[in-house]
Design a protein around this motif. Structure first.
Motif, PDB file in Angstrom:
ATOM      1  N   LEU A 128       0.860  -1.183   0.000  1.00  0.00           N
ATOM      2  CA  LEU A 128       0.000   0.000   0.000  1.00  0.00           C
ATOM      3  C   LEU A 128       0.901   1.238   0.000  1.00  0.00           C
ATOM      4  CD1 LEU A 128      -3.077   0.481   0.153  1.00  0.00           C
ATOM      5  CD2 LEU A 128      -2.806   0.754   2.592  1.00  0.00           C
ATOM      6  N   GLY A 129       1.052   1.854  -1.152  1.00  0.00           N
ATOM      7  CA  GLY A 129       1.862   3.064  -1.244  1.00  0.00           C
ATOM      8  C   GLY A 129       3.361   2.815  -1.197  1.00  0.00           C
ATOM      9  N   GLY A 130       3.809   1.615  -1.512  1.00  0.00           N
ATOM     10  CA  GLY A 130       5.230   1.328  -1.551  1.00  0.00           C
ATOM     11  C   GLY A 130       5.864   1.016  -0.205  1.00  0.00           C
ATOM     12  N   GLY A 131       5.079   0.997   0.864  1.00  0.00           N
ATOM     13  CA  GLY A 131       5.626   0.709   2.191  1.00  0.00           C
ATOM     14  C   GLY A 131       5.500  -0.755   2.547  1.00  0.00           C
ATOM     15  N   VAL A 132       5.576  -1.024   3.831  1.00  0.00           N
ATOM     16  CA  VAL A 132       5.489  -2.409   4.299  1.00  0.00           C
ATOM     17  C   VAL A 132       4.052  -2.861   4.556  1.00  0.00           C
ATOM     18  CG1 VAL A 132       7.799  -2.408   5.289  1.00  0.00           C
ATOM     19  CG2 VAL A 132       5.874  -1.699   6.692  1.00  0.00           C
ATOM     20  N   THR A 133       3.138  -1.913   4.605  1.00  0.00           N
ATOM     21  CA  THR A 133       1.734  -2.260   4.855  1.00  0.00           C
ATOM     22  C   THR A 133       1.104  -2.774   3.558  1.00  0.00           C
ATOM     23  OG1 THR A 133       1.589  -0.523   6.516  1.00  0.00           O
ATOM     24  CG2 THR A 133      -0.473  -1.399   5.688  1.00  0.00           C
TER      25      THR A 133
END
Length: 111
Positions: free
Chosen positions: A55-60
C-alpha cells in the motif's frame, strides 16, 4: 397466563409488526456482515497476490486495512442496530408491551 392469553399476544398486530421489523433488521445486518466476511475469506483463499500488494510502496499490504475494515464494520453495524432499535423500534415496542400487559391483566378462565 393461560394459553388463550398467550395466543392473543402472539396474534396481536403490534407484537407481530415489532417481531417482524426486528427480525428483518437483524437478518439484514447479519447478511451484510456475512457477505463481507466470506468475501474477505475468499479473497484470502483465491487472490493472495492482491492482498500482498504494498500500500503506497511501504510495508503495509492491502490486506491489513481490509482486515481492520471488517472489524470496524462489525462495530458500525452494532451501532446501526442500536440506533435503529432505540430510536425507531422503541415506540413500537412500548405500544406492543402496553397491549401485551393489558392482555395479561385480563382474567382467563378459572380451572
Amino acid at each position: 397466563m393461560d394459553q388463550v392469553q398467550v395466543e392473543r399476544i402472539l396474534q396481536n398486530p403490534k407484537f407481530k409488526e415489532m417481531v417482524a421489523r426486528k427480525s428483518r433488521l437483524s437478518w439484514t445486518l447479519t447478511a451484510i456482515m456475512l457477505f463481507v466476511y466470506v468475501g474477505f475469506m475468499l479473497l484470502v483463499g483465491y487472490n493472495k497476490e492482491f492482498l500482498l500488494q504494498s500500500l503506497g510502496g511501504g510495508v503495509t499490504t492491502i490486506g491489513i486495512p481490509l482486515g481492520l475494515g471488517i472489524i470496524v464494520l462489525s462495530f458500525v453495524l452494532c451501532g446501526v442496530y442500536s440506533y435503529i432499535a432505540n430510536n425507531k423500534l422503541d415506540s413500537l415496542n412500548n405500544d406492543a408491551i402496553r397491549e401485551v400487559e393489558a392482555i395479561a391483566q385480563e382474567k382467563g378462565p378459572q380451572l
